[in-house]
Scaffold this motif. Sequence first.
Motif, PDB file in Angstrom:
ATOM      1  N   ASP A  73       3.427   0.516  -6.564  1.00  0.00           N
ATOM      2  CA  ASP A  73       2.608   0.842  -5.409  1.00  0.00           C
ATOM      3  C   ASP A  73       2.910  -0.097  -4.246  1.00  0.00           C
ATOM      4  O   ASP A  73       2.699  -1.306  -4.340  1.00  0.00           O
ATOM      5  CB  ASP A  73       1.132   0.742  -5.786  1.00  0.00           C
ATOM      6  CG  ASP A  73       0.209   1.241  -4.683  1.00  0.00           C
ATOM      7  OD1 ASP A  73       0.672   2.015  -3.832  1.00  0.00           O
ATOM      8  OD2 ASP A  73      -0.979   0.849  -4.684  1.00  0.00           O
ATOM      9  N   GLY A  74       3.436   0.462  -3.168  1.00  0.00           N
ATOM     10  CA  GLY A  74       3.673  -0.321  -1.959  1.00  0.00           C
ATOM     11  C   GLY A  74       4.929  -1.153  -1.961  1.00  0.00           C
ATOM     12  O   GLY A  74       5.117  -1.990  -1.067  1.00  0.00           O
ATOM     13  N   LYS A  75       5.816  -0.946  -2.942  1.00  0.00           N
ATOM     14  CA  LYS A  75       7.040  -1.746  -2.966  1.00  0.00           C
ATOM     15  C   LYS A  75       7.836  -1.498  -1.675  1.00  0.00           C
ATOM     16  O   LYS A  75       7.787  -0.422  -1.075  1.00  0.00           O
ATOM     17  CB  LYS A  75       7.875  -1.426  -4.208  1.00  0.00           C
ATOM     18  CG  LYS A  75       8.513  -0.049  -4.249  1.00  0.00           C
ATOM     19  CD  LYS A  75       9.265   0.143  -5.551  1.00  0.00           C
ATOM     20  CE  LYS A  75      10.059   1.436  -5.582  1.00  0.00           C
ATOM     21  NZ  LYS A  75       9.242   2.644  -5.379  1.00  0.00           N
ATOM     22  N   GLY A  91       5.084  -5.201  -2.257  1.00  0.00           N
ATOM     23  CA  GLY A  91       4.478  -4.988  -0.955  1.00  0.00           C
ATOM     24  C   GLY A  91       3.566  -6.131  -0.548  1.00  0.00           C
ATOM     25  O   GLY A  91       3.469  -6.472   0.633  1.00  0.00           O
ATOM     26  N   ALA A  92       2.903  -6.751  -1.524  1.00  0.00           N
ATOM     27  CA  ALA A  92       2.014  -7.871  -1.203  1.00  0.00           C
ATOM     28  C   ALA A  92       2.797  -9.040  -0.620  1.00  0.00           C
ATOM     29  O   ALA A  92       2.310  -9.753   0.273  1.00  0.00           O
ATOM     30  CB  ALA A  92       1.259  -8.309  -2.453  1.00  0.00           C
ATOM     31  N   ARG A 147      -1.995  -0.724 -13.727  1.00  0.00           N
ATOM     32  CA  ARG A 147      -1.101  -0.560 -12.582  1.00  0.00           C
ATOM     33  C   ARG A 147       0.299  -0.278 -13.108  1.00  0.00           C
ATOM     34  O   ARG A 147       0.598  -0.510 -14.280  1.00  0.00           O
ATOM     35  CB  ARG A 147      -1.124  -1.785 -11.670  1.00  0.00           C
ATOM     36  CG  ARG A 147      -0.839  -3.087 -12.377  1.00  0.00           C
ATOM     37  CD  ARG A 147      -1.246  -4.299 -11.550  1.00  0.00           C
ATOM     38  NE  ARG A 147      -1.194  -5.511 -12.343  1.00  0.00           N
ATOM     39  CZ  ARG A 147      -0.528  -6.605 -12.012  1.00  0.00           C
ATOM     40  NH1 ARG A 147       0.164  -6.646 -10.874  1.00  0.00           N
ATOM     41  NH2 ARG A 147      -0.541  -7.663 -12.773  1.00  0.00           N
ATOM     42  N   THR A 148       1.140   0.229 -12.235  1.00  0.00           N
ATOM     43  CA  THR A 148       2.510   0.548 -12.633  1.00  0.00           C
ATOM     44  C   THR A 148       3.489  -0.351 -11.904  1.00  0.00           C
ATOM     45  O   THR A 148       3.199  -0.880 -10.825  1.00  0.00           O
ATOM     46  CB  THR A 148       2.839   2.021 -12.346  1.00  0.00           C
ATOM     47  OG1 THR A 148       2.661   2.278 -10.946  1.00  0.00           O
ATOM     48  CG2 THR A 148       1.923   2.942 -13.143  1.00  0.00           C
ATOM     49  N   ALA A 149       4.643  -0.521 -12.510  1.00  0.00           N
ATOM     50  CA  ALA A 149       5.663  -1.400 -11.940  1.00  0.00           C
ATOM     51  C   ALA A 149       7.020  -0.961 -12.458  1.00  0.00           C
ATOM     52  O   ALA A 149       7.139  -0.051 -13.286  1.00  0.00           O
ATOM     53  CB  ALA A 149       5.383  -2.854 -12.324  1.00  0.00           C
TER      54      ALA A 149
END
Length: 581
Positions: free
Chosen positions: A376-378, A422-423, A524-526
């Motif tokens: 998410d948000g990479k 993304g963070a 969460r996914t990664a």
Amino acid sequence: MPAAAKAAKAKVAAAAAAAAAGGGDGGKGNAAGAQGGGVSKDASGGSFDIGLVDAKEGEVVTRFPPEPSGFLHIGHAKAALLNEYFARHYKGKLILRFDDTNPAKEKDDFVQAIMADVATLGIKPDVVTYSSDHFEALMVKAESLFAEGKIYVDDTPVEEMRNQRMHGIASARREASVEENLALWREMVEGTPRGQQCCVRFKLDMTNNNKALRDPVAWRVNVDTPHHRTGTKFKVYPTYDCACPFVDAIEGVSHALRTSEYKDREAQYQWIQAAMGLRTVHLWDYSRLNFEFTTLSKRKLGALVAAGSVGGWDDPRFPTVQGVCRRGLQVAALREFILSQGASKNMTLQTWEKLWTFNKRIIDPVCPRHTAVESDGKVLLTLAPGDDVPAAPTSRMVAKHKKHPPAGEKAQWKSGSLWIDGADAATMGVQEEVTLMDWGNCVVVDIVKDAAGRITEIKGKLNLAGDVKSTKLKLHWLAHCPGVAAAQPVPLVLKEYGHWLTKRKFEDEDDVATLFSTASETVRTAYGDVACADLKKGDVLQLERKGYFVCDVPAGAIDPATGACASAAVLLGIPDGREKK
């Protein structure tokens, strides 16, 4: 300090050293613990100098008597390990006995689960027995106890009986004749409607201030549920309070270690052995294991399982042996934690952080390191062409753990574009110098955003001459290599857990259903590096800058043409012992 106590502590310390030396298993589940690791003396001063009465080398027999009505939890693990410790220290014998006196709650499935849990703990009992082995002998004993006036049959309704015991009121059946008692006993043995109205009670002292001595129940009828071993052969079953002192004496137990909740029942236990004409078994009580935000009640844990609130008795949130081991607790750490407390009688409320700190000390020096970027948000980090940027994706072999070569090597891919979290991207500024871990420094040239202000790309330029110590942000990254099957990242599902009860100190009267936290599991996914495809169930690893994890479900098979995995690997977060703010 007595010589025996010194020897005991020395033995424990030696076992701890052996466990530490043999702990480099690459984080493979609980393999190290299964070899029977030990513990060094804890800073809290755990002691085994408890002065077991008449304990002689070669003559000590202890027993671990779980009821097969659920899986073992870590409170049971403490009981099992303490009983094992004293049996081995005195070169005696350990009995694993299934306390199967209540067919309404017991199943063979639970017997098998407990056997597996005991093996997981590295405990090898000298003999396995069942209380049901002694049902016939206990029924014969009942006949003589009736004749001696030490037991009687009572048909008082259950609630009225409880009220009478609470207020010290004797039952109207207490002084019935031997003939009357035997007649009703035979009704019980046959399981007739009249027999089902009755139970058998010991005749102790209804006025004693210790309510455990107010004529406790000795036998009761069950015609509704077949016993998991004896089927429908018996209709009447002994209570735990009746069977335990009898079986302990018959099986040769020399020392019965029990949690302090049984303290008020010690006089009852001793009276029953004397009434039955049995040899005396020495009793020793120790503190029950209690944890914050947790209940160890099998009845309440079972209610959550039955309600579907958790995935089963091995749910990673559960304090069962299978639950905590599935979550990545190494058995060597559990043994160390429990044995470090010694056989103290002091009641304490333990923190989970302390247990997980023991665990971190075992896994951190040996577990392999991997890299993952959250899905998410990479954000794509594009590097400007240069001598240090490969024109096409390339790979090299790097150590999975720089300080522990036995952890092995993995392929690390590099390319001109990299995925980052993304963070991390959100904290970066133009002209900022950052460090790409295991590569070198990079200067941010531009940050590209869409119309909504979301970062879609970061452009950078390598500066390998830069000082990695001078940068604030150390980035983990994965190479973006479209079309290169061997370089494709592995999809991951990351599950992490918080306290599953919302109350710090759970009381017996609390409702577990209302205090269960539905937010105790986060998912969460990664994407992980290519070596994550090789993870096996139970493998422990560290995802750099994300924490420790254990593989719960390996990734699906890889398509050789595309490099894509058929399914994601499921990793469960392992707490590191630091209290969450």
